[in-house]
Design a protein around this motif. Structure first.
Motif, PDB file in Angstrom:
ATOM      1  N   VAL A  77      55.584  32.800  73.266  1.00 25.99           N
ATOM      2  CA  VAL A  77      54.557  33.175  72.294  1.00 25.99           C
ATOM      3  C   VAL A  77      53.698  34.288  72.899  1.00 25.99           C
ATOM      4  CG1 VAL A  77      54.475  30.912  71.195  1.00 25.99           C
ATOM      5  CG2 VAL A  77      52.972  31.393  73.124  1.00 25.99           C
ATOM      6  N   LYS A  78      53.055  35.050  72.043  1.00 29.95           N
ATOM      7  CA  LYS A  78      52.248  36.174  72.483  1.00 29.95           C
ATOM      8  C   LYS A  78      50.794  35.757  72.654  1.00 29.95           C
ATOM      9  CE  LYS A  78      54.892  39.960  70.417  1.00 29.95           C
ATOM     10  NZ  LYS A  78      54.811  41.129  69.489  1.00 29.95           N
ATOM     11  N   ASP A 132      46.796  31.010  71.756  1.00 29.36           N
ATOM     12  CA  ASP A 132      45.520  30.370  72.097  1.00 29.36           C
ATOM     13  C   ASP A 132      45.731  28.894  72.405  1.00 29.36           C
ATOM     14  OD1 ASP A 132      42.931  29.580  72.405  1.00 29.36           O
ATOM     15  OD2 ASP A 132      42.213  30.333  70.488  1.00 29.36           O
ATOM     16  N   SER A 162      46.217  28.634  59.010  1.00 33.27           N
ATOM     17  CA  SER A 162      45.094  29.474  59.401  1.00 33.27           C
ATOM     18  C   SER A 162      43.776  28.750  59.196  1.00 33.27           C
ATOM     19  CB  SER A 162      45.130  30.773  58.589  1.00 33.27           C
ATOM     20  OG  SER A 162      44.053  31.600  58.932  1.00 33.27           O
ATOM     21  N   LYS A 165      51.056  29.142  55.582  1.00 29.56           N
ATOM     22  CA  LYS A 165      50.327  30.029  56.480  1.00 29.56           C
ATOM     23  C   LYS A 165      48.829  29.933  56.255  1.00 29.56           C
ATOM     24  CE  LYS A 165      53.995  33.427  57.222  1.00 29.56           C
ATOM     25  NZ  LYS A 165      54.395  34.848  57.030  1.00 29.56           N
ATOM     26  N   SER A 174      46.684  36.411  72.249  1.00 27.18           N
ATOM     27  CA  SER A 174      45.875  36.899  71.128  1.00 27.18           C
ATOM     28  C   SER A 174      46.460  36.484  69.783  1.00 27.18           C
ATOM     29  CB  SER A 174      45.719  38.422  71.184  1.00 27.18           C
ATOM     30  OG  SER A 174      45.104  38.830  72.384  1.00 27.18           O
ATOM     31  N   THR A 175      47.166  35.358  69.766  1.00 28.16           N
ATOM     32  CA  THR A 175      47.657  34.766  68.521  1.00 28.16           C
ATOM     33  C   THR A 175      47.203  33.315  68.463  1.00 28.16           C
ATOM     34  OG1 THR A 175      49.756  34.076  69.531  1.00 28.16           O
ATOM     35  CG2 THR A 175      49.688  36.261  68.517  1.00 28.16           C
ATOM     36  N   GLU A 176      47.331  32.696  67.292  1.00 30.59           N
ATOM     37  CA  GLU A 176      46.945  31.289  67.158  1.00 30.59           C
ATOM     38  C   GLU A 176      47.783  30.413  68.072  1.00 30.59           C
ATOM     39  OE1 GLU A 176      47.126  30.184  63.077  1.00 30.59           O
ATOM     40  OE2 GLU A 176      45.673  31.683  62.417  1.00 30.59           O
ATOM     41  N   GLU A 177      49.094  30.673  68.095  1.00 28.43           N
ATOM     42  CA  GLU A 177      49.972  29.880  68.964  1.00 28.43           C
ATOM     43  C   GLU A 177      49.653  30.121  70.431  1.00 28.43           C
ATOM     44  OE1 GLU A 177      50.935  31.979  66.706  1.00 28.43           O
ATOM     45  OE2 GLU A 177      52.015  30.884  65.132  1.00 28.43           O
TER      46      GLU A 177
END
Length: 229
Positions: free
Chosen positions: A111-112, A119, A9, A5, A114-117
């Motif tokens: 995927v949601k 984006d 990040s 992780k 406002s997350t890295e994925e």
């Protein structure tokens, strides 16, 4: 797992930092190229609108676009993310092409925002929509001359008056069907504002978005809607 992780990040931080650099450069380049045609007409051919009318036009357009642009950035950035926002504002057609493309891609990829994925997925979706749009525009430019006489036929002219309502209606239906409770407040506000009179877009759009945000917060607190994982 914690090492993976942290590593992911770190790579995402580099990705986002480079996205800001490239985005600022491309937006600045696009801004410069936007002013080149009128500057060329002015410096080479001496064609220049009267200063008074030019200033009045800039003020009237800015009074509408400035608040609308601010509201759009605040509303769109959580879903699109950094890099997709740069691409969207460089190429345009955000509400009718870019935002739906990103929303559908996020849903398909599960995927949601406002997350890295989210984006990364939104960036890929926006890139694909830009390529598709450019291809369609190129084909349209090549076919506009042979088709112009047929398109100007009075029989089919009423069709073109329904393109925008059909386009935004289909986009609105997609989001309304996802959570119809959230659509009641902004639709009601839009109808009331339309009944009041011909208000400027700089007033109607921020009010509709504000009512949508406040209603969503209230419904969430009342547990009438929930955020799905």
């Amino acid at each position: 797992m914690s090492f993976i992780k942290k590593r992911t990040s770190h790579n995402y931080d580099i990705y986002e930092s480079r996205g800001h650099i490239i985005g600022r450069i491309t937006l600045l380049t696009g801004l410069i190229f936007t002013f080149l045609p009128p500057l060329f007409l002015w410096l080479v051919y001496g064609i220049m609108p009267p200063s008074k009318e030019l200033i009045n036009g800039i003020i009237s357009i800015s009074s509408v676009m400035l608040p609308v642009s601010i509201v759009e950035i605040l509303a769109f950035s959580p879903m699109l993310g950094t890099n997709a926002m740069y691409m969207s504002y460089l190429t345009g057609n955000i509400a009718n092409i870019k935002l739906p493309s990103a929303a559908i891609a996020l849903e398909v990829a599960e995927v949601k925002p406002s997350t890295e994925e989210g984006d990364i997925i939104a960036t890929i979706a926006i890139g694909g929509s830009v390529i598709a749009s450019e291809i369609v525009i190129l084909i349209g430019m090549l076919l506009i001359v042979p088709l112009s006489t047929k398109l100007n036929n009075p029989v089919i002219q009423p069709v073109f008056q329904q393109i925008l309502p059909a386009l935004f209606g289909s986009i609105g239906a997609y989001y309304i069907l996802k959570e119809w409770k959230l659509a009641i407040a902004p639709l009601s506000v839009a109808i009331l504002l339309n009944l009041v009179g011909d208000l400027p877009t700089a007033v109607t759009i921020p009010l509709c978005i504000l009512s949508s945000i406040l209603t969503a917060r209230l419904l969430y607190k009342k547990k009438l809607i929930k955020v799905t994982d």
